[in-house]
Design a protein around this motif. Structure first.
Motif, PDB file in Angstrom:
ATOM      1  N   THR A 206      98.920  60.403  42.687  1.00  0.00           N
ATOM      2  CA  THR A 206      98.977  59.020  43.469  1.00  0.00           C
ATOM      3  C   THR A 206      98.790  59.439  44.850  1.00  0.00           C
ATOM      4  OG1 THR A 206     101.535  58.916  43.411  1.00  0.00           O
ATOM      5  CG2 THR A 206     100.289  58.140  41.545  1.00  0.00           C
ATOM      6  N   LEU A 209      95.320  59.621  46.190  1.00  0.00           N
ATOM      7  CA  LEU A 209      94.596  58.164  45.876  1.00  0.00           C
ATOM      8  C   LEU A 209      95.257  57.011  46.553  1.00  0.00           C
ATOM      9  CD1 LEU A 209      94.979  58.116  42.077  1.00  0.00           C
ATOM     10  CD2 LEU A 209      92.915  58.643  43.278  1.00  0.00           C
ATOM     11  N   LYS A 210      96.479  57.022  46.990  1.00  0.00           N
ATOM     12  CA  LYS A 210      96.990  56.492  48.178  1.00  0.00           C
ATOM     13  C   LYS A 210      96.358  56.543  49.396  1.00  0.00           C
ATOM     14  CE  LYS A 210     101.429  55.462  45.924  1.00  0.00           C
ATOM     15  NZ  LYS A 210     103.023  55.458  45.940  1.00  0.00           N
ATOM     16  N   LEU A 212      93.539  57.918  49.971  1.00  0.00           N
ATOM     17  CA  LEU A 212      91.875  57.440  49.964  1.00  0.00           C
ATOM     18  C   LEU A 212      91.918  56.006  50.191  1.00  0.00           C
ATOM     19  CD1 LEU A 212      89.065  58.190  49.350  1.00  0.00           C
ATOM     20  CD2 LEU A 212      89.654  58.006  47.052  1.00  0.00           C
ATOM     21  N   ALA A 213      92.785  55.340  49.560  1.00  0.00           N
ATOM     22  CA  ALA A 213      92.613  53.698  49.539  1.00  0.00           C
ATOM     23  C   ALA A 213      93.262  53.191  51.055  1.00  0.00           C
ATOM     24  CB  ALA A 213      93.833  53.110  48.551  1.00  0.00           C
TER      25      ALA A 213
END
Length: 238
Positions: A206, A209-210, A212-213
């Protein structure tokens, strides 16, 4: 390390620990079963010998009052039966007393009592068979009374084996409690290990992904100066 490899290691971790815990329980249970088997067999065989000697004593007594061929055959049969059971008891006690978990003092006491019984029974059997061969009713009755001495020694042996069985039972209860504690500790460690492993794996998945977000939101908001670092196995790219 690839994500696929991480997931495989994570899944195998719990399976391996669970297998080791179950294997430990099975091994300990088998050891307890084997340890207790000979004690129970000794008790049963000693009781069986007591019954055989009592029947022999009754057969000798019957022959001394009624010296028929039928009573003679029955007495010979009971003498042979008692001799066979005594041999079985000797084999069981030999296996039982050589075990390492039995104290040397207990083993010596049991073997000493057994030796007395064997010696008295060999003399009793020889004298009784001789009396039957000679059709000597008086001597047969005398040997019938002498079997009570063998029974008295057998009662002492049974008490010693019973004490040994009680000690084994107490030891087994202690081992069972220890297994329960070890299993409980193993379950707690397994749960804690699974939680830590899941937490680390989740963060590894995660966290990028965080990031990247957040970067995507910044770029979407017009911040074109943002950089995105992508870590690969051999190099880092931007």
């Amino acid at each position: 390390m690839k994500l696929r490899t991480k997931l495989m290691i994570h899944s195998m971790f719990g399976i391996i620990l669970s297998t080791l815990l179950v294997g430990f329980i099975l091994i300990e249970m088998l050891n307890m079963k084997t340890s207790d088997k000979d004690s129970i067999s000794a008790l049963v065989t000693a009781q069986k010998l007591e019954s055989a000697i009592v029947l022999t004593q009754q057969a000798l007594s019957n022959y001394s009052f009624n010296a028929t061929y039928g009573n003679e055959a029955e007495t010979s049969k009971q003498l042979k039966q008692s001799d066979q059971v005594l041999g079985e008891l000797k084999d069981v006690l030999d296996r039982l007393t050589v075990k390492q978990e039995i104290s040397s003092s207990s083993a010596k006491e049991i073997q000493a009592s057994l030796a007395v019984i064997v010696r008295k029974w060999e003399l009793e059997q020889s004298s009784a068979r001789k009396a039957l061969t000679e059709h000597n009713s008086f001597e047969t009755n005398r040997q019938s009374i002498r079997t009570l001495g063998v029974l008295n020694d057998l009662f002492l042996l049974q008490r010693q084996v019973r004490e040994l069985y009680d000690d084994h039972t107490a030891q087994l209860e202690s081992e069972i409690r220890m297994i329960i504690w070890i299993c409980s500790l193993g379950v707690i460690l397994l749960i804690a290990g699974a939680y830590v492993s899941n937490d680390r794996l989740t963060q590894q998945i995660t966290r990028p992904l965080k990031a990247l977000a957040l970067q995507a939101q910044a770029v979407a908001g017009g911040d074109w100066a943002r950089w995105m670092y992508i870590r690969q196995r051999t190099r880092s790219a931007t």
